[in-house]
Enzyme design. Sequence first.
Site: not given
Length: 135
Positions: A8, A80, A131
């Site tokens: 994502h 992010h 991440e």
Amino acid sequence: MKIGNLNHVAIAVPDLGAARDLYRDQFGAEVSEFVPMPEQGVTTVFVTLGNTKIELLEALGEKSPIANFIERNPNGGIHHVCYEVDNIMDARDQLKADGARILGDGEPRVGAHGKKILFLHPKDFYGTLIELEEV
Ligand code: CO
């Protein structure tokens, strides 16, 4: 290690209701309900795309990391990106051995999707907060 798919992209927004409406009504996207995650200091709306997801993030509570971000970027911005990895401990150990910094205590925690996650220091990755999620 070898990174996998883009899981994502997370976008911090000042008004989650307005952002959810925009993605649903202007983009015609499939959007989730509001998902509060108090221990991470965020409320999230998940936007499902054909090949990945967008996570819209709004600050929740006093010590939210998103609140600081919105202070610096009042209109919102990309917060992010999340890449998938097969084995998060192997990935972490190799990245650390290569000199990369892991945020927090360096131990994976369980993220919004019930999977193990880690964050890498943006200064080690071209100004991008990364991440990693074990899938
Ligand atoms: Co994320």
